[in-house]
Design a protein around this motif. Structure first.
Motif, short mmCIF file in Angstrom:
data_model
loop_
_atom_site.label_atom_id
_atom_site.label_comp_id
_atom_site.label_asym_id
_atom_site.label_seq_id
_atom_site.Cartn_x
_atom_site.Cartn_y
_atom_site.Cartn_z
N ARG A 63 0.83 -1.21 0.00
CA ARG A 63 0.00 0.00 0.00
C ARG A 63 0.87 1.26 0.00
NH1 ARG A 63 -4.74 0.57 -1.63
NH2 ARG A 63 -5.42 -1.34 -0.63
N GLN A 119 1.76 4.45 -2.75
CA GLN A 119 1.71 5.90 -2.46
C GLN A 119 3.01 6.58 -2.86
OE1 GLN A 119 0.14 6.84 1.42
NE2 GLN A 119 -1.88 6.16 0.78
N LYS A 152 3.03 6.97 -6.58
CA LYS A 152 2.16 8.08 -7.03
C LYS A 152 2.70 9.44 -6.59
CE LYS A 152 -2.29 5.75 -6.61
NZ LYS A 152 -3.47 5.77 -5.76
N SER A 177 -16.61 -0.60 17.04
CA SER A 177 -17.67 0.26 16.51
C SER A 177 -18.98 0.02 17.24
CB SER A 177 -17.84 0.00 15.02
OG SER A 177 -17.96 -1.37 14.78
N HIS A 237 -12.55 5.37 17.60
CA HIS A 237 -13.10 4.58 16.50
C HIS A 237 -12.64 5.13 15.15
CE1 HIS A 237 -16.79 3.37 13.95
NE2 HIS A 237 -15.91 2.39 13.96
N PHE A 242 -12.15 4.64 10.81
CA PHE A 242 -12.98 4.22 9.69
C PHE A 242 -12.12 3.56 8.63
CE2 PHE A 242 -15.21 7.26 12.10
CZ PHE A 242 -16.48 6.70 12.16
N MET A 243 -12.74 2.67 7.90
CA MET A 243 -12.06 1.87 6.89
C MET A 243 -11.97 2.65 5.58
SD MET A 243 -10.76 -1.10 6.75
CE MET A 243 -10.04 -1.99 5.39
N PRO A 244 -10.85 2.82 4.92
CA PRO A 244 -9.54 2.39 5.39
C PRO A 244 -8.86 3.47 6.25
CG PRO A 244 -9.47 2.99 3.03
CD PRO A 244 -10.85 3.28 3.50
N LEU A 287 -5.96 4.45 6.76
CA LEU A 287 -4.92 5.27 6.15
C LEU A 287 -5.51 6.45 5.37
CD1 LEU A 287 -2.37 2.58 4.87
CD2 LEU A 287 -1.78 4.55 6.32
N VAL A 288 -6.78 6.31 5.00
CA VAL A 288 -7.39 7.31 4.12
C VAL A 288 -8.45 8.16 4.83
CG1 VAL A 288 -8.71 7.63 1.99
CG2 VAL A 288 -7.04 5.77 2.14
N ASN A 327 -21.60 5.59 11.94
CA ASN A 327 -22.23 4.32 11.56
C ASN A 327 -23.75 4.42 11.56
OD1 ASN A 327 -20.30 2.48 10.75
ND2 ASN A 327 -19.83 1.82 12.82
N LEU A 356 -19.40 -0.76 -0.23
CA LEU A 356 -18.83 -0.38 1.07
C LEU A 356 -18.90 -1.55 2.07
CD1 LEU A 356 -17.51 1.83 2.66
CD2 LEU A 356 -19.74 2.84 3.09
N LEU A 395 -16.01 -3.59 1.37
CA LEU A 395 -14.75 -2.97 1.83
C LEU A 395 -14.58 -3.17 3.34
CD1 LEU A 395 -12.26 -1.06 1.27
CD2 LEU A 395 -13.75 0.82 1.98
N VAL A 396 -15.64 -2.86 4.07
CA VAL A 396 -15.56 -2.96 5.54
C VAL A 396 -15.56 -4.43 5.97
CG1 VAL A 396 -16.87 -2.50 7.66
CG2 VAL A 396 -16.62 -0.71 5.94
N VAL A 417 -18.11 -7.99 9.42
CA VAL A 417 -18.19 -6.86 10.35
C VAL A 417 -19.60 -6.26 10.31
CG1 VAL A 417 -17.29 -4.54 10.85
CG2 VAL A 417 -15.73 -6.36 10.11
N1 3HC Z 1 -6.56 0.58 2.33
C1 3HC Z 1 -5.77 1.68 2.38
N2 3HC Z 1 -5.80 2.64 1.44
C2 3HC Z 1 -6.66 2.49 0.42
C3 3HC Z 1 -7.52 1.36 0.32
C4 3HC Z 1 -7.45 0.38 1.35
N3 3HC Z 1 -8.22 -0.72 1.35
N4 3HC Z 1 -8.24 1.48 -0.81
C5 3HC Z 1 -7.87 2.63 -1.40
N5 3HC Z 1 -6.91 3.24 -0.65
C6 3HC Z 1 -6.23 4.50 -0.92
C7 3HC Z 1 -5.44 4.46 -2.21
O1 3HC Z 1 -4.12 4.00 -1.96
C8 3HC Z 1 -5.47 5.90 -2.63
O2 3HC Z 1 -4.49 6.63 -1.90
P1 3HC Z 1 -3.81 7.92 -2.54
O3 3HC Z 1 -4.91 8.89 -2.82
O4 3HC Z 1 -2.87 8.39 -1.47
O5 3HC Z 1 -3.15 7.44 -3.74
C9 3HC Z 1 -6.83 6.40 -2.14
O6 3HC Z 1 -7.25 5.48 -1.14
C10 3HC Z 1 -7.84 6.44 -3.25
O7 3HC Z 1 -7.92 5.11 -3.78
P2 3HC Z 1 -8.38 4.75 -5.24
O8 3HC Z 1 -8.04 5.89 -6.18
O9 3HC Z 1 -7.84 3.39 -5.57
O10 3HC Z 1 -9.92 4.51 -5.11
P3 3HC Z 1 -11.06 5.51 -4.73
O11 3HC Z 1 -10.79 6.89 -5.18
O12 3HC Z 1 -12.28 4.81 -5.15
O13 3HC Z 1 -11.04 5.55 -3.13
C11 3HC Z 1 -11.81 4.81 -1.05
C12 3HC Z 1 -11.15 4.40 -2.35
C13 3HC Z 1 -10.91 5.76 -0.28
C14 3HC Z 1 -12.00 3.52 -0.24
C15 3HC Z 1 -13.17 5.53 -1.39
O14 3HC Z 1 -13.91 4.73 -2.25
C16 3HC Z 1 -14.00 5.85 -0.17
O15 3HC Z 1 -13.79 6.84 0.50
N6 3HC Z 1 -15.00 4.98 0.09
C17 3HC Z 1 -15.88 5.15 1.27
C18 3HC Z 1 -15.19 4.63 2.49
C19 3HC Z 1 -16.06 4.76 3.72
O16 3HC Z 1 -17.20 5.17 3.72
N7 3HC Z 1 -15.48 4.34 4.85
C20 3HC Z 1 -16.18 4.30 6.12
C21 3HC Z 1 -16.71 2.93 6.29
S1 3HC Z 1 -17.57 2.73 7.82
C22 3HC Z 1 -16.44 2.17 8.89
O17 3HC Z 1 -15.30 1.94 8.58
C23 3HC Z 1 -16.95 2.00 10.28
C24 3HC Z 1 -16.55 0.70 10.92
O18 3HC Z 1 -17.07 0.71 12.24
C25 3HC Z 1 -16.99 -0.53 10.25
#
Ligand code: 3HC
Length: 286
Positions: free
Chosen positions: A48, A52, A55, A119, A140, A142-144, A146-147, A191, A232, A235-236, A240
């Motif tokens: 991962r 970065q 990029k 959560s 708490h 959020f996934m991911p 790092l982002v 959530n 989503l 992803l999560v 979970v």
């Molecule tokens: N892990 C770490 N980093 C990730 C990743 C992952 N699984 N997936 C994508 N990324 C990073 C990429 O490396 C990239 O980083 P950069 O901008 O520094 O290069 C950045 O995210 C953007 O990735 P992509 O261009 O490949 O893809 P997207 O633009 O589609 O973004 C996303 C991916 C950030 C996951 C975006 O789709 C998003 O924000 N989705 C919604 C996430 C969300 O709602 N999260 C909350 C979930 S609820 C939760 O977690 C609660 C818990 O209690 C369960």
């Protein structure tokens, strides 16, 4: 001042939380009971972070320095004894978390704060096990991790002002926006917003109104969400999502909180989403 962090659990959440702390310049240890999980977690982080660097988002020097600050171990007590702040990100099961909080409470220095990334399990259900109820809260991510830029800081009935202040300051040091909850509520804030959308999405899909792909498209293309609710969940993790609903049902006794049958079916098949290569959608297994 927090100098050393211990993250308990090297799953997707725990390992990325550890990396967030290491990137912020803090000495960090990630602990897991499974010795096999540790190299897997490190390899995923290396992948991962290499992306970065490629990029141009981070320099190789910063990434190398972060990995030099990040250690992996199976030894809970030794790591806890050296920590100022512990973030527990283990499996979402109260029996396991209570046992961890008892062991952490016994092993960590007296000043250390014990936070849970849970959560659905409020820290008040773990506080008495730790023997330091004033230094316990939910932190708490959020996934991911790092982002996503927000973290929730949830105050339990016995959490001290100093614990909230230290946790909020730490969140800012990690580059996150703290959202502070003055009291515990099932699901916390983000959530609850997310689940409102998810439940409606599952209901419409279950009633045959539209395919899950089209519901995802509506969320993305009509509402500008980065992902649709089904993407989503993948992803999560559908495990979970399932366990979250079970936990809220157990807390409230409200049958309306039980997971939707379509989610139960995926959970029972083990189709957890990206981490298993299959969920609502198919992914390349890693
Ligand atoms: N892990 C770490 N980093 C990730 C990743 C992952 N699984 N997936 C994508 N990324 C990073 C990429 O490396 C990239 O980083 P950069 O901008 O520094 O290069 C950045 O995210 C953007 O990735 P992509 O261009 O490949 O893809 P997207 O633009 O589609 O973004 C996303 C991916 C950030 C996951 C975006 O789709 C998003 O924000 N989705 C919604 C996430 C969300 O709602 N999260 C909350 C979930 S609820 C939760 O977690 C609660 C818990 O209690 C369960």
């Amino acid at each position: 001042m927090v100098e050393r962090i211990l993250v308990v659990g090297a799953g997707a959440m725990g390992s990325q939380i550890g990396m967030v702390a290491a990137l912020a310049g803090i000495d960090t240890t990630v602990q897991d009971v499974s010795a096999e999980q540790l190299p897997r977690a490190e390899a995923q982080l290396r992948d991962r972070l290499a992306g970065q660097v490629a990029k141009g988002r981070r320099t190789q020097e910063d990434v190398d320095a972060a990995f030099a600050r990040l250690r992996f171990t199976t030894e809970l007590e030794t790591a806890a004894a050296a920590a100022d702040y512990v973030i527990e990100a283990a499996i979402e099961r109260i029996d396991i978390k209570r046992e961890l909080f008892a062991r952490l409470g016994a092993a960590a220095p007296a000043h250390a704060i014990l936070a849970t990334n849970s959560s659905t399990i409020p820290s008040s259900e773990l506080a008495d096990a730790s023997g330091r109820a004033d230094r316990v809260c939910n932190l708490h991510f959020f996934m991911p991790p790092l982002v996503m830029r927000a973290v929730e800081v949830v105050r339990g009935p016995e959490t001290s002002d100093a614990t909230v202040a230290t946790t909020t300051a730490l969140a800012e040091r990690l580059g996150k926006t703290p959202v502070v909850l003055n009291r515990e509520i099932p699901g916390f804030v983000a959530n609850r917003l997310l689940w409102a959308i998810r439940e409606e999405a599952l209901r419409m899909y279950g009633d045959g109104i539209a395919s899950y792909q089209d519901i995802d498209a509506a969320a993305r293309e009509a509402l500008g969400h980065p992902m649709g609710p089904f993407e989503l969940m993948d992803l999560v993790g559908n495990d979970v999502a399932y366990r979250n609903k079970i936990a809220v049902y157990e807390q409230t006794g409200d049958e309306a909180e039980l997971p939707h049958p379509a989610l139960v079916a995926l959970y029972e098949k083990g189709d957890y989403g990206r981490k298993t290569g299959k969920g609502w959608y198919d992914y390349d297994s890693r």
